[in-house]
Each structure stands twice: as C-alpha cells, then as structure tokens.
Design an enzyme around this catalytic site. Structure first.
Site, PDB file in Angstrom:
ATOM      1  N   GLY A  70       0.885  -1.214   0.188  1.00 23.52           N
ATOM      2  CA  GLY A  70       0.247  -0.033   0.107  1.00 23.52           C
ATOM      3  C   GLY A  70       0.753   1.322  -0.130  1.00 23.52           C
ATOM      4  CD  GLU A 125       4.799  -3.534  -3.972  1.00 15.28           C
ATOM      5  OE1 GLU A 125       4.632  -2.345  -3.977  1.00 15.28           O
ATOM      6  OE2 GLU A 125       4.169  -4.255  -4.545  1.00 15.28           O
TER       7      GLU A 125
END
Length: 484
Positions: free
Chosen positions: A238, A260
């Site tokens: 996100g 990530e």
C-alpha cells in the site's frame, strides 16, 4: 450465521467475512460505492474486536495442523485453486470491475496473473529444505530446518486486488503458515471472491481467514491485529504513509514485516533508444489502470537530442492506446482526480506546459480523468517529488548519464524503473546505479512476474515477494544439535 463458503452471492447482498472456513454475517456493515457511477452497489461486513479475536484464534488453531501438512498436500490444493480461478474468471473479473471501476482487460489480467502466481508457488512448495552443517566438534551433529512462522497478517490494496491479494496470502500459506487477510474496504466482494477460490479448492478451515472494516475503525483493528502475540509476521502492500505506521507498530512488538509501498518510477530515454518502442512502453507504464499502480512511470527523462521526436511519438502512442474512448478512465475516487489536477496546475503555474491532455475537461463523473503529460518539468514543482498515483506523467530533459542518474535517484522512493537504449552496456551501467528494486531495460516500469523477486528500496519498502525468495520470507530457521 453461516453459509457454504463457495455459494454464489445474491446481487446486492452484503459481503461477509470468512472465519474458520465459514461465511460470517455480522450486523455491523458499511456501504460500498462503485467509482464509475457513484452508486452504492452493496454493503460489507465490518469487523468488531470480537470478530478479530475469532479470526486470530481460529488461524492459530488451524496452523497447528496445517504446518504439518505434506508439501504434496499443499501443492495439490494450490493447483486446484488455480483451476477454480480459471473456471470463475468472468465472475471474479466482474466483481473487480464493479468495485474498482477498471476495464475488463485489467480485471482479466489480474485474474490471469494471480492464477500464474498460484501455479508457480504450487511447484515450489517442496523446495524449502534444510541443511546438515559440519560442526567444530566431531562428536556433535547439527541440522538447520525451516519452520513456518505461524499466523501471518496480510494487508492488500484495491488497485490490483487479485494479484496483490493472492501474493499476500499465497506465499505464507504455501510455506505452511495460516493467514488472516485484512481486505480493502474499497473492494470487499473482490477479495471475498479471491478467498472463496481457496476454500472451494479444499483449503482446510481456518488456514485462511478474511476480515474487512469501515475506514473509521482502521487504526483500532490494525493495531489489535499487529499487537496480538499469535500474529507472528505481517505483510503490507500500500502507500508509504500507511507503511510507516505498519512498520512502527510491528517494530514496537518486535515482529518482522514485509512492506511493498509507493513509487515514483523514472524512465530514462537515451539518444540511441528505439523511440517507437520507448514511446509505447512509457505510455503503457504511465497510464495502465489510470496510473494507479505502484510501479507506474511518473517521470520520463529524455535526452536533449531526441526530446522533440520522442514527445511527438509519445503523444501519438497515448492517442493510439488510450484515445478514442467516449468516457474517461475511472479512478478509485474523486480524491485521486483532485490530487492529480493540483499537481498539474502547480507545474503549469511554475512554467511547465501541457504536452498532452486537457486539464479543464469536464467528465461524466468526478472520478474520471484522461491522461495528461507535463513537459518541461523542473525540480521546484510538486509533481517532481509527489507520487501522483494517477494519470499524469512529467518529462525532464537530460544530456548526461550523471544528470539522468541524479534526477532518477532524487526521490524517497525506489520501487521500479525503466531505461531505453540500444547499448546494453549503457543500460546495465544505468541499472547498477539506479536506486530501485527493479530496472527494466527497453520495457516499461510496470513489471511483476512470479519467477522474479519483487520489492523496493528506500521508502518503497523492504523484503521481497515472489519466486524462491518469496517462500523463504515466510519461514525461519531453527538450529538443532545432537551428540553422536
């Protein structure tokens, strides 16, 4: 109250949780709005602390058995899940189109890519092995084994929900962990569909649980999940803003986390590049899914000698690929449209020009926006630093490799990048110096496949999904010694 895990949903019916392999329909709900129309399409279950407690306890109980399942058992379930996903492709894609406003092509790509991820991991579950190192004492033997962590908390976003949702749970489950997926409140039916695939494939009850919550409860629910001692590891995909919060909470409880996060991907177009290819790849990299991809190309660094020719080819490529649509592409909400327009307005006010697009265009809904290219961007513009996560891209003129690298690396982000040159040696020089998790030579910055590690550098996160590295992220070693 529960229903069969794979029962087809009634149109407009509330989206339930999955806890212990059963659908759970609590009284607490929130409304889900279709971004393409602005209409409420259904409601979704919203988790209470009791729901969270039930999901954690169920997953912890299921883990005790699942960790002992033979690799062949896990493999066969995953292979069956891939079959189910292929058979239900149209249904699953439909959920995603309604809830995220994406076109059928992006939805189908998501389902296909998720299926390929499942197939790849199914073939790798038996590859996790240990070792028998030689010790310093001839009378002592030793072995190093890999063990799953336990219950993993997975948090996945809405923009590529099948790819990122599958990735968040597939690797942990394949390695023998149980998982709780905290799905996006923007596409709960889509993530219900994803989890129902695994349950239909025969995944044991409790190994995969699914929760949603209304935005107002995000902090309390997330904090409760991360703090619980039965949650052993977290993965989050996100925004960098939320990723910092997740990382801080995990750190407070000394729990490992894989993040990530956002990106500001550069694409370097050198003077010897195949400009036709570079133009197409930059257009795709910038505007696929309305630019709502963490790997989207956001900055194009063009050599001075070919700038004019490239700009002409880029506008032509955008017209060919994305032009001619009666309705503009849909963003997940009007906030993204407003943000991107403000970035462009700031750039224009500071001397940039519009190479492509109409900032004043009136669209059928406030969630729609067509591609915009800003030419002549400079470092004092907001668009230089800010991740747009939308259908805008800025161009910068460069003349030396040093200048290209300085601009490419002048960002907090470092997820993906692209380089266009016919000189592979130059391309590799760039690749070694660009501070990102991936560099794609003569291809767009949006690239993610199961055989390759995926993750970022700097504020784009740490840890790696995919491939063998993806499985090893979800086991920890244990050393055992014994006297001979």
């Amino acid at each position: 109250m529960s229903a069969p895990a794979t029962a087809p949903p009634t149109e407009g019916a509330p989206v339930p949780f999955f806890i212990n392999g059963k659908e759970v329909h609590p009284e607490r709900r929130f409304k889900v709005v279709a971004p393409a129309t602005g209409e409420v399409v259904h409601e979704s279950a919203s988790a209470s602390e009791a729901d969270v407690r039930a999901a954690i306890d169920t997953a912890a109980d299921a883990f005790r058995t699942w960790k002992k399942a033979l690799p062949s058992v896990r493999r066969n379930i995953l292979l069956k899940a891939a079959e189910v996903m292929e058979r239900r492709k149209e249904e699953l894609g439909g959920y995603m189109m309604i809830e995220t406003g994406c076109p059928r092509q992006w939805a189908d790509f998501n389902v296909d890519a998720a299926k390929e991820l499942i197939l790849d991991v199914a073939g790798r579950v038996a590859t996790l092995d240990g070792s028998l190192p030689t010790t310093r004492d001839a009378g002592t033997g030793a072995m190093v084994i890999n063990e799953p962590f336990g219950v993993v908390l997975a948090i996945a976003p809405w923009n590529a929900p099948y790819i990122l949702g599958v990735r968040s749970i597939l690797f942990p489950i394949g390695a023998g962990n149980a998982a709780i997926l905290k799905g996006s409140e923007l596409c709960p039916r889509t993530m219900w569909g994803l989890c129902s695939v695994f349950h239909e494939a025969g995944l044991p009850d409790g190994v995969l649980n699914l929760l949603f919550h209304e935005p107002a409860n995000a902090a309390a629910i997330t904090q409760m999940l991360i703090a619980d001692p039965q949650i052993k590891k977290i993965n989050f995909t996100g925004s960098t803003i939320v990723g910092r919060i997740i990382g801080r909470l995990a750190g407070e409880h000394l729990k490992p986390v894989l993040l990530e996060l956002g990106g500001k991907a550069p694409a370097i177009v050198w003077e010897d590049a195949d400009l036709d290819n570079a133009a197409v790849q930059c257009a795709l990299g910038a505007f696929l899914n309305s630019g709502q991809i963490c790997m989207s190309t956001e900055r194009i660094l063009v050599h001075k000698a070919v700038r004019a020719a490239f700009e002409a080819k880029l506008t032509s490529a955008i017209d060919h690929i994305f032009g001619g649509q009666k309705d503009a592409p849909v963003l997940i909400n009007s906030v993204g449209v407003t943000k991107n327009k403000k970035l462009v307005e700031d750039a224009l006010a500071k001397g940039a020009s519009l190479l492509y697009g109409d900032l004043a265009a009136q669209e059928s809904t406030p969630t729609r926006m067509r591609p915009i290219v800003v030419s002549g961007a400079t470092t004092d513009m907001d668009i230089y630093k800010t991740e747009s996560f939308g259908p805008t891209v800025s161009l910068y003129e460069i003349e030396t490799e040093e200048e290209a690298l300085r601009i490419a690396n002048d960002t907090e982000y470092g997820l993906s990048s692209a380089v266009f040159t016919e000189d592979l040696r130059r391309g590799l020089r760039f690749a070694k110096e660009i501070e990102t998790g991936a560099v794609h030579i003569n291809s767009m910055s949006v690239h993610d496949e199961s055989a390759l590690p995926h993750g970022g550098a700097k504020a784009s996160g740490y840890g790696r999904f995919n491939a063998g590295l993806g499985l090893s992220e979800w086991v920890r070693t244990k050393t055992i010694t014994f006297k001979l």
